[in-house]
Design an enzyme around this catalytic site. Sequence first.
Site, short mmCIF file in Angstrom:
data_model
loop_
_atom_site.label_atom_id
_atom_site.label_comp_id
_atom_site.label_asym_id
_atom_site.label_seq_id
_atom_site.Cartn_x
_atom_site.Cartn_y
_atom_site.Cartn_z
N GLU A 1 0.85 -1.19 0.00
CA GLU A 1 0.00 0.00 0.00
C GLU A 1 0.89 1.25 0.00
OE1 GLU A 1 -2.56 2.71 -0.18
OE2 GLU A 1 -3.45 0.72 -0.02
N ASP B 1 5.08 0.53 -3.84
CA ASP B 1 4.52 -0.01 -5.07
C ASP B 1 4.40 -1.53 -4.99
OD1 ASP B 1 3.82 -0.67 -7.66
OD2 ASP B 1 5.52 0.34 -8.60
N ASP C 1 -8.17 2.14 -7.41
CA ASP C 1 -8.52 3.43 -8.00
C ASP C 1 -8.99 3.20 -9.43
OD1 ASP C 1 -8.54 6.04 -9.15
OD2 ASP C 1 -7.10 6.70 -7.64
N ASP D 1 -16.77 -1.12 -6.99
CA ASP D 1 -18.10 -0.51 -6.94
C ASP D 1 -18.23 0.55 -8.04
OD1 ASP D 1 -17.80 2.42 -5.11
OD2 ASP D 1 -16.15 1.01 -5.25
N THR E 1 -15.10 -4.18 3.96
CA THR E 1 -14.21 -3.16 4.49
C THR E 1 -14.98 -1.86 4.70
OG1 THR E 1 -13.58 -2.37 2.29
CG2 THR E 1 -12.29 -4.19 3.22
N TYR F 1 -14.30 0.94 3.36
CA TYR F 1 -14.48 1.57 2.06
C TYR F 1 -15.71 1.01 1.35
CZ TYR F 1 -13.71 3.12 -2.71
OH TYR F 1 -13.89 3.68 -3.94
N GLU F 2 -15.84 -0.30 1.35
CA GLU F 2 -16.98 -0.92 0.69
C GLU F 2 -18.28 -0.52 1.37
OE1 GLU F 2 -19.02 -5.27 0.16
OE2 GLU F 2 -16.83 -5.19 0.31
#
Length: 239
Positions: free
Chosen positions: A87, A119, A141, A177, A216, A218-219
């Site tokens: 990450e 990376d 992203d 999503d 998560t 984010y989800e």
Amino acid sequence: MTAYKPGDPTTINRLYGRAKGKPLRQGQQALVDELLPQIAMPAEGPITAEALFGEPRPLHFEIGFGGGEHMAFRADMLPDHGFIGAEPFLNGVAQALTHVSGDNGAHPPIPNVRIHHGDALEVLRRIPDGSLSFLYLLHPDPWPKARHAKRRMMNDGPIDMFAAKLKPGGEFRFGTDHAIYLRHALMVMRRHKHQFEWLAREARDFQVRPGGWPETRYEHKARTVYGHEVWYFRYRRRG
């Protein structure tokens, strides 16, 4: 402008997006300073289960783990497996370290996780071919503008690398999503049917989160705040 421009993350050789957000809290900074060096990737040499964990064991690799909830959940569920997460966003690394360290005493530390702040492809290149049992790319992203399509991780170069690093029968999991990214990803994966078998027999197989695939933050936000539909894809590496 067109989406079909040469190049992809394996050839661009640079990272896009934020590297750091709001200042870390004191406890998070301490984890970055003290715990991260203990569980970071070795500076050189092949990255193997033996090198990371001292013994052979199934290896999992997560590209862009966000806050690390998925990685920590899976690692806690499979203590005999080894997990590698990469990450570039420092605040996400700090959140993952909090989970790995035991969430401030909420549970025991999770010892079978190794983290790379940077990376993911740098690490993936150093993993011997045919070594991974699972590879995860969850809510990357989407780079929705056509001129930025070559930045997407779901492109031919990365997919070829995923196929090389997964052992036959290994599983690649992808979640998004974002409708534009969904269509792009499906288009790319259709070009790699000789390498991957899509593990879906009906619509429900990619519309409902599979068991062992945690939600998560984010989800949850994508679903509840923005009202997005979420799609879950599982692909098996062909022999």
